[in-house]
Design a protein around this motif. Sequence first.
Motif, mmCIF file in Angstrom:
data_model
loop_
_atom_site.group_PDB
_atom_site.id
_atom_site.type_symbol
_atom_site.label_atom_id
_atom_site.label_comp_id
_atom_site.label_asym_id
_atom_site.label_seq_id
_atom_site.Cartn_x
_atom_site.Cartn_y
_atom_site.Cartn_z
ATOM 1 N N ALA A 73 51.698 76.434 1.588
ATOM 2 C CA ALA A 73 51.308 77.938 1.408
ATOM 3 C C ALA A 73 52.326 78.941 1.972
ATOM 4 C CB ALA A 73 49.905 78.219 1.912
ATOM 5 N N LEU A 74 52.554 78.726 3.213
ATOM 6 C CA LEU A 74 53.721 79.625 3.727
ATOM 7 C C LEU A 74 55.015 79.391 3.285
ATOM 8 C CD1 LEU A 74 52.222 79.423 7.287
ATOM 9 C CD2 LEU A 74 51.791 81.072 5.888
ATOM 10 N N PHE A 75 55.559 78.142 2.969
ATOM 11 C CA PHE A 75 56.882 77.929 2.353
ATOM 12 C C PHE A 75 56.713 79.038 0.824
ATOM 13 C CE2 PHE A 75 58.500 73.852 3.667
ATOM 14 C CZ PHE A 75 58.365 73.991 4.952
ATOM 15 N N ALA A 76 55.609 78.806 -0.012
ATOM 16 C CA ALA A 76 55.236 79.540 -0.959
ATOM 17 C C ALA A 76 55.490 81.191 -0.878
ATOM 18 C CB ALA A 76 54.187 79.340 -1.616
ATOM 19 N N HIS A 77 55.061 81.589 0.049
ATOM 20 C CA HIS A 77 55.162 82.945 0.609
ATOM 21 C C HIS A 77 56.632 83.283 1.154
ATOM 22 C CE1 HIS A 77 53.624 86.732 2.357
ATOM 23 N NE2 HIS A 77 54.320 86.620 3.534
ATOM 24 N N ALA A 78 57.222 82.203 1.736
ATOM 25 C CA ALA A 78 58.764 82.492 2.225
ATOM 26 C C ALA A 78 59.735 82.601 0.881
ATOM 27 C CB ALA A 78 59.095 81.415 2.958
ATOM 28 N N VAL A 79 59.479 81.885 -0.011
ATOM 29 C CA VAL A 79 60.548 81.720 -1.373
ATOM 30 C C VAL A 79 60.397 83.050 -2.132
ATOM 31 C CG1 VAL A 79 60.570 79.338 -1.325
ATOM 32 C CG2 VAL A 79 58.940 80.272 -2.759
ATOM 33 N N ARG A 80 59.040 83.967 -2.021
ATOM 34 C CA ARG A 80 58.863 85.026 -2.835
ATOM 35 C C ARG A 80 60.063 85.818 -2.942
ATOM 36 N NH1 ARG A 80 54.257 88.493 -0.729
ATOM 37 N NH2 ARG A 80 55.497 88.157 1.069
ATOM 38 N N PRO A 81 60.389 86.643 -3.924
ATOM 39 C CA PRO A 81 59.600 86.760 -5.318
ATOM 40 C C PRO A 81 59.956 85.516 -6.058
ATOM 41 C CG PRO A 81 61.881 88.089 -5.484
ATOM 42 C CD PRO A 81 61.696 87.269 -3.963
ATOM 43 N N GLY A 82 60.652 84.424 -5.601
ATOM 44 C CA GLY A 82 60.909 83.312 -6.402
ATOM 45 C C GLY A 82 59.214 82.569 -6.420
ATOM 46 N N GLU A 83 59.175 81.709 -7.540
ATOM 47 C CA GLU A 83 58.023 80.929 -7.738
ATOM 48 C C GLU A 83 57.748 79.827 -6.745
ATOM 49 O OE1 GLU A 83 55.431 81.760 -10.009
ATOM 50 O OE2 GLU A 83 56.794 83.506 -10.335
ATOM 51 N N PRO A 84 56.816 79.732 -6.279
ATOM 52 C CA PRO A 84 56.380 78.332 -5.501
ATOM 53 C C PRO A 84 56.289 77.182 -6.363
ATOM 54 C CG PRO A 84 54.181 79.379 -6.253
ATOM 55 C CD PRO A 84 55.414 80.141 -6.718
ATOM 56 N N SER A 85 56.555 76.038 -5.473
ATOM 57 C CA SER A 85 56.439 74.625 -5.783
ATOM 58 C C SER A 85 55.287 74.590 -7.057
ATOM 59 C CB SER A 85 56.369 73.663 -5.054
ATOM 60 O OG SER A 85 56.114 72.490 -5.545
ATOM 61 N N PRO A 86 55.602 73.828 -8.110
ATOM 62 C CA PRO A 86 54.683 73.755 -9.375
ATOM 63 C C PRO A 86 53.421 72.696 -8.645
ATOM 64 C CG PRO A 86 56.448 72.869 -10.145
ATOM 65 C CD PRO A 86 56.827 73.557 -8.751
ATOM 66 N N ALA A 87 53.686 71.991 -7.790
ATOM 67 C CA ALA A 87 52.810 70.866 -7.165
ATOM 68 C C ALA A 87 51.320 71.446 -6.960
ATOM 69 C CB ALA A 87 53.383 70.024 -6.221
ATOM 70 N N ASP A 88 51.482 72.787 -6.241
ATOM 71 C CA ASP A 88 50.418 73.388 -5.599
ATOM 72 C C ASP A 88 50.317 74.790 -5.918
ATOM 73 O OD1 ASP A 88 52.238 73.652 -3.899
ATOM 74 O OD2 ASP A 88 51.361 72.699 -2.265
ATOM 75 N N ALA A 89 50.847 75.319 -6.700
ATOM 76 C CA ALA A 89 51.115 76.965 -7.028
ATOM 77 C C ALA A 89 49.611 77.471 -7.110
ATOM 78 C CB ALA A 89 52.187 77.176 -8.185
ATOM 79 N N ALA A 90 48.800 76.637 -8.016
ATOM 80 C CA ALA A 90 47.442 77.020 -8.352
ATOM 81 C C ALA A 90 46.464 76.687 -7.450
ATOM 82 C CB ALA A 90 47.045 76.271 -9.742
ATOM 83 N N ARG A 91 46.861 76.400 -6.271
ATOM 84 C CA ARG A 91 45.556 75.950 -5.357
ATOM 85 C C ARG A 91 46.191 76.164 -3.917
ATOM 86 N NH1 ARG A 91 46.807 70.576 -3.849
ATOM 87 N NH2 ARG A 91 48.024 69.541 -5.580
ATOM 88 N N LEU A 92 46.938 77.042 -3.716
ATOM 89 C CA LEU A 92 47.501 77.445 -2.384
ATOM 90 C C LEU A 92 46.601 78.126 -1.620
ATOM 91 C CD1 LEU A 92 51.135 78.768 -3.446
ATOM 92 C CD2 LEU A 92 50.590 76.620 -2.057
ATOM 93 N N LEU A 93 46.569 77.768 -0.354
ATOM 94 C CA LEU A 93 45.620 78.761 0.666
ATOM 95 C C LEU A 93 45.952 80.076 0.737
ATOM 96 C CD1 LEU A 93 45.748 76.168 3.708
ATOM 97 C CD2 LEU A 93 43.939 76.559 2.213
#
Length: 200
Positions: A73-93
Amino acid sequence: MQDSPGRDTRIALDLALTVRHDGHGSVTDDLADPAGLTAWITDHPGIVPGGEGFTADAPTLTAVRDVRAAARALFAHAVRPGEPSPADAARLLPVPEALRRLNEAAARTPTVPVLAWSDTAEPVVRAAPAEDGRADLAAALARAVIGFLAGPDRQRLRACHAPRCVRYFLKEHPRQEWCKPSCGNRARVARHQERHGRTG
């Protein structure tokens, strides 16, 4: 070329990469059961003292998976404005929940102040695990993730968006878009097919 990643970076990335694409259209979880966690620790010596004889149990697996969910979840936050990994993008904490889980896990191993003082510098105090403190795998992993997220390598973190890839990686040069050359090849083929389909 960037410096090679530090220990915390490598551990944090390797933990996140236990969620991966199986090459056949599905996402695989290397930490699906205690045996998977045991195998992963065997492949990553030095994460916890005495790790050579480590055997995972269900509570340890749950704690490590909680740290991994927080890390991703924090990796997804860190890569913004890029998209997170599609593995869990729909269910991130949510970020506050991810931070809470990570910090609580990191706090589970007692620490003591350690003084370092060389002849050429002022005294420095750092926290170190207490000698008699029980090694806690989730705490060690959480501290590695915190070290990575607070360190300079975080700025190079990216999510790979090649078809069927769910990995995070460190960008090594300005034009790098994918985690490895095979992902770049797949992405180029997919783009070519998409263009050909539109114009054909």
